[in-house]
Design a protein around this motif. Structure first.
Motif, PDB file in Angstrom:
ATOM      1  N   LYS A   1      13.476  -2.261   8.888  1.00 14.50           N
ATOM      2  CA  LYS A   1      13.824  -3.414   8.051  1.00 14.50           C
ATOM      3  C   LYS A   1      12.786  -3.677   6.962  1.00 14.50           C
ATOM      4  N   GLN A   2      11.513  -3.632   7.316  1.00 13.18           N
ATOM      5  CA  GLN A   2      10.451  -4.062   6.397  1.00 13.18           C
ATOM      6  C   GLN A   2       9.774  -2.925   5.637  1.00 13.18           C
TER       7      GLN A   2
ATOM      8  N   MET B   1       9.047   4.083   4.262  1.00 10.42           N
ATOM      9  CA  MET B   1       8.122   4.725   5.191  1.00 10.42           C
ATOM     10  C   MET B   1       8.847   5.199   6.448  1.00 10.42           C
ATOM     11  N   ALA B   2       9.868   4.460   6.871  1.00  9.02           N
ATOM     12  CA  ALA B   2      10.615   4.819   8.081  1.00  9.02           C
ATOM     13  C   ALA B   2      11.387   6.115   7.890  1.00  9.02           C
TER      14      ALA B   2
ATOM     15  N   GLN C   1       6.368   9.709  13.315  1.00  7.61           N
ATOM     16  CA  GLN C   1       5.171  10.045  12.546  1.00  7.61           C
ATOM     17  C   GLN C   1       4.277   8.828  12.383  1.00  7.61           C
ATOM     18  N   LEU C   2       4.878   7.654  12.172  1.00 12.42           N
ATOM     19  CA  LEU C   2       4.085   6.429  12.047  1.00 12.42           C
ATOM     20  C   LEU C   2       3.357   6.123  13.353  1.00 12.42           C
TER      21      LEU C   2
ATOM     22  N   THR D   1      -3.810   2.993   1.725  1.00 17.68           N
ATOM     23  CA  THR D   1      -4.642   4.005   1.077  1.00 17.68           C
ATOM     24  C   THR D   1      -3.775   5.115   0.501  1.00 17.68           C
ATOM     25  N   GLN D   2      -2.764   5.536   1.259  1.00 18.27           N
ATOM     26  CA  GLN D   2      -1.837   6.577   0.796  1.00 18.27           C
ATOM     27  C   GLN D   2      -1.073   6.108  -0.435  1.00 18.27           C
ATOM     28  N   LEU D   3      -0.544   4.912  -0.397  1.00 16.50           N
ATOM     29  CA  LEU D   3       0.208   4.378  -1.527  1.00 16.50           C
ATOM     30  C   LEU D   3      -0.684   4.234  -2.748  1.00 16.50           C
ATOM     31  N   TYR D   4      -1.902   3.761  -2.545  1.00 13.44           N
ATOM     32  CA  TYR D   4      -2.842   3.641  -3.645  1.00 13.44           C
ATOM     33  C   TYR D   4      -3.102   5.014  -4.260  1.00 13.44           C
ATOM     34  N   GLY D   5      -3.220   6.029  -3.408  1.00 15.53           N
ATOM     35  CA  GLY D   5      -3.442   7.388  -3.899  1.00 15.53           C
ATOM     36  C   GLY D   5      -2.281   7.878  -4.733  1.00 15.53           C
ATOM     37  N   LEU D   6      -1.062   7.558  -4.318  1.00 17.04           N
ATOM     38  CA  LEU D   6       0.110   7.965  -5.087  1.00 17.04           C
ATOM     39  C   LEU D   6       0.154   7.266  -6.438  1.00 17.04           C
TER      40      LEU D   6
END
Length: 101
Positions: A41-42, A46-47, A55-56, A82-87
């Motif tokens: 839902k949120q 990522m899901a 994986q999460l 951190t991953q999103l910031y990297g992207l």
């Protein structure tokens, strides 16, 4: 006069509220099913990405069937942030080297 909270304060409140609201009785931990429902839902993107909820769980050091604490969830949030910031860093000059020990 009501206090005005910053976007970051509101975001932190949302993380805590959504985590605890995902449990049936507002408990301190989530079951795998409750966690999967919350993530679907949120955090739908990522899901669906790279192995989904399994994986999460691995990123939190957990397996299906284990209880998920807020501390586990916070570890996941830190990694995803951190991953999103990297992207998004292609658009920025700063690089995030945020790692919790």
């Amino acid at each position: 006069m009501a206090e005005k909270y910053s976007e970051l304060e509101l975001a932190l409140n949302t993380l805590v509220t959504e985590f605890h609201g995902a449990s049936e009785n507002n408990t301190a931990t989530l079951t795998s099913d409750q966690f999967e429902n919350m993530v679907t839902k949120q955090l739908p993107t990522m899901a669906k990405a790279d192995g989904g909820v399994g994986q999460l769980l691995q990123k939190m050091g957990l397996e299906v069937g284990q209880s998920i604490s807020f501390e586990n969830f916070w570890t996941l949030v830190q990694g995803l942030a951190t991953q999103l910031y990297g992207l998004k860093s292609n658009e920025k000059t700063a690089k995030c080297s945020c790692l919790l020990q």
